[in-house]
Scaffold this motif. Structure first.
Motif, PDB file in Angstrom:
ATOM      1  N   ARG A 139     -43.067 -41.991 -43.580  1.00  0.00           N
ATOM      2  CA  ARG A 139     -42.500 -42.587 -44.792  1.00  0.00           C
ATOM      3  C   ARG A 139     -41.565 -41.664 -45.574  1.00  0.00           C
ATOM      4  O   ARG A 139     -40.827 -42.131 -46.433  1.00  0.00           O
ATOM      5  N   ASP A 140     -41.641 -40.355 -45.339  1.00  0.00           N
ATOM      6  CA  ASP A 140     -40.843 -39.396 -46.108  1.00  0.00           C
ATOM      7  C   ASP A 140     -39.802 -38.743 -45.201  1.00  0.00           C
ATOM      8  O   ASP A 140     -40.160 -38.060 -44.243  1.00  0.00           O
ATOM      9  N   ILE A 141     -38.522 -38.924 -45.544  1.00  0.00           N
ATOM     10  CA  ILE A 141     -37.454 -38.395 -44.672  1.00  0.00           C
ATOM     11  C   ILE A 141     -37.337 -36.879 -44.758  1.00  0.00           C
ATOM     12  O   ILE A 141     -36.684 -36.265 -43.918  1.00  0.00           O
ATOM     13  N   TYR A 142     -37.932 -36.257 -45.787  1.00  0.00           N
ATOM     14  CA  TYR A 142     -37.820 -34.800 -45.952  1.00  0.00           C
ATOM     15  C   TYR A 142     -38.961 -34.045 -45.281  1.00  0.00           C
ATOM     16  O   TYR A 142     -39.030 -32.826 -45.344  1.00  0.00           O
ATOM     17  N   THR A 143     -39.899 -34.776 -44.677  1.00  0.00           N
ATOM     18  CA  THR A 143     -41.035 -34.156 -43.992  1.00  0.00           C
ATOM     19  C   THR A 143     -40.952 -34.494 -42.510  1.00  0.00           C
ATOM     20  O   THR A 143     -40.777 -35.661 -42.167  1.00  0.00           O
ATOM     21  N   GLY A 144     -41.080 -33.483 -41.655  1.00  0.00           N
ATOM     22  CA  GLY A 144     -41.049 -33.781 -40.222  1.00  0.00           C
ATOM     23  C   GLY A 144     -40.821 -32.561 -39.363  1.00  0.00           C
ATOM     24  O   GLY A 144     -40.995 -31.429 -39.788  1.00  0.00           O
ATOM     25  N   ASP A 145     -40.455 -32.836 -38.111  1.00  0.00           N
ATOM     26  CA  ASP A 145     -40.145 -31.849 -37.068  1.00  0.00           C
ATOM     27  C   ASP A 145     -41.370 -31.141 -36.497  1.00  0.00           C
ATOM     28  O   ASP A 145     -41.714 -31.319 -35.347  1.00  0.00           O
ATOM     29  N   LYS A 146     -42.045 -30.310 -37.329  1.00  0.00           N
ATOM     30  CA  LYS A 146     -43.193 -29.569 -36.802  1.00  0.00           C
ATOM     31  C   LYS A 146     -44.147 -29.247 -37.945  1.00  0.00           C
ATOM     32  O   LYS A 146     -43.717 -29.041 -39.080  1.00  0.00           O
ATOM     33  N   LEU A 147     -45.433 -29.218 -37.627  1.00  0.00           N
ATOM     34  CA  LEU A 147     -46.457 -28.865 -38.616  1.00  0.00           C
ATOM     35  C   LEU A 147     -47.013 -27.486 -38.290  1.00  0.00           C
ATOM     36  O   LEU A 147     -47.402 -27.216 -37.153  1.00  0.00           O
ATOM     37  N   GLU A 148     -47.012 -26.618 -39.283  1.00  0.00           N
ATOM     38  CA  GLU A 148     -47.559 -25.264 -39.134  1.00  0.00           C
ATOM     39  C   GLU A 148     -48.864 -25.203 -39.929  1.00  0.00           C
ATOM     40  O   GLU A 148     -48.879 -25.519 -41.126  1.00  0.00           O
ATOM     41  N   ILE A 149     -49.947 -24.824 -39.276  1.00  0.00           N
ATOM     42  CA  ILE A 149     -51.257 -24.765 -39.926  1.00  0.00           C
ATOM     43  C   ILE A 149     -51.782 -23.333 -39.855  1.00  0.00           C
ATOM     44  O   ILE A 149     -51.792 -22.728 -38.787  1.00  0.00           O
ATOM     45  N   VAL A 150     -52.214 -22.807 -41.005  1.00  0.00           N
ATOM     46  CA  VAL A 150     -52.828 -21.476 -41.062  1.00  0.00           C
ATOM     47  C   VAL A 150     -54.278 -21.648 -41.489  1.00  0.00           C
ATOM     48  O   VAL A 150     -54.560 -22.299 -42.497  1.00  0.00           O
ATOM     49  N   ILE A 151     -55.202 -21.078 -40.706  1.00  0.00           N
ATOM     50  CA  ILE A 151     -56.636 -21.183 -41.001  1.00  0.00           C
ATOM     51  C   ILE A 151     -57.180 -19.797 -41.319  1.00  0.00           C
ATOM     52  O   ILE A 151     -57.048 -18.871 -40.515  1.00  0.00           O
ATOM     53  N   LEU A 152     -57.754 -19.651 -42.523  1.00  0.00           N
ATOM     54  CA  LEU A 152     -58.406 -18.395 -42.913  1.00  0.00           C
ATOM     55  C   LEU A 152     -59.916 -18.596 -42.893  1.00  0.00           C
ATOM     56  O   LEU A 152     -60.416 -19.582 -43.430  1.00  0.00           O
TER      57      LEU A 152
END
Length: 223
Positions: free
Chosen positions: A195-208
């Motif tokens: 739904r949001d054109i400014y969000t996309g391509d790849k998701l980066e997740i950091v877990i501490l």
């Protein structure tokens, strides 16, 4: 005929979305990697997440030039702290420093919307959420950026954060396990990207967690 002139602004909004979820002994911080201006994609591989200390990570959306300037200020202030105290800042201390740094610039603010995540001195997950001028709150989960209006209602529905007005105060950490929190964050972004054109391509997740920091990635739609 009225005189027309070009309106110049020192700010831009480069879009993007950040999410953080705190658990009993972990913290998950995630952001997409798209950077846009208007209807143009400037790059599809721009990390919005920076490690500020061993147990503290910040994700920022908004105007990425201001975000970079803010990151440099925090890094230099943290270096001074380490020389003076011979230790790294805790996540709550970094949270207060970020608030002070943003508030100091309140008359010409850093146009950045930040979530800070990490582990506190007891090893519990903590998330701090900010506006552009340093007002902040410790919460169990938060989202900032162009997709935040889509993601926050979903997180509220799934995680039901206790009201800060309740007495005695309830713990803000979420009841999910680490793997459940990661899956929830992935679902959030998969949904927001539709739904949001400014969000996309790849998701980066950091877990501490107690054993350190690790990273995961997931592809999002690229149109």
């Amino acid at each position: 005929m009225t005189k027309q002139q070009a309106n110049w602004s020192p700010y831009d909004n480069n879009g993007g979305t950040c999410v953080a979820v705190a658990g009993a002994d972990y913290c998950v911080i995630a952001a997409d990697t798209r950077m846009s201006t208007g209807y143009n994609i400037l790059t599809r591989d721009y990390s919005k997440i920076i490690k500020l200390a061993d147990r503290c990570v910040m994700a920022s959306s908004g105007f990425q030039a201001d975000v970079r300037a803010l990151q440099k200020v925090l890094a230099s202030r943290h270096l001074i702290y380490q020389h003076q105290h011979n230790k790294q800042m805790s996540c709550p201390a970094m949270g207060q420093l970020l608030s002070n740094t943003l508030y100091y610039k309140r008359f010409f603010p850093y146009y950045s919307f930040n979530v800070l995540g990490g582990l506190d001195s007891e090893g519990k997950g903590c998330v701090f959420t900010y506006d552009a001028v340093g007002s902040y709150e410790r919460v169990g989960y938060s989202s900032q950026g162009s997709g935040a209006t889509l993601i926050m209602p979903f997180l509220d529905n799934q995680l039901k954060s206790p009201s800060p007005l309740l007495l005695p105060a309830k713990d803000a950490v979420t009841p999910l396990s680490e793997s459940e929190a990661i899956d929830l964050v992935k679902t959030c972004f998969a949904s927001a990207t539709e739904r949001d054109i400014y969000t996309g391509d790849k998701l980066e997740i950091v877990i501490l967690n107690g054993s350190g920091i690790r990273r995961e990635e997931m592809d999002l739609r690229k149109d």
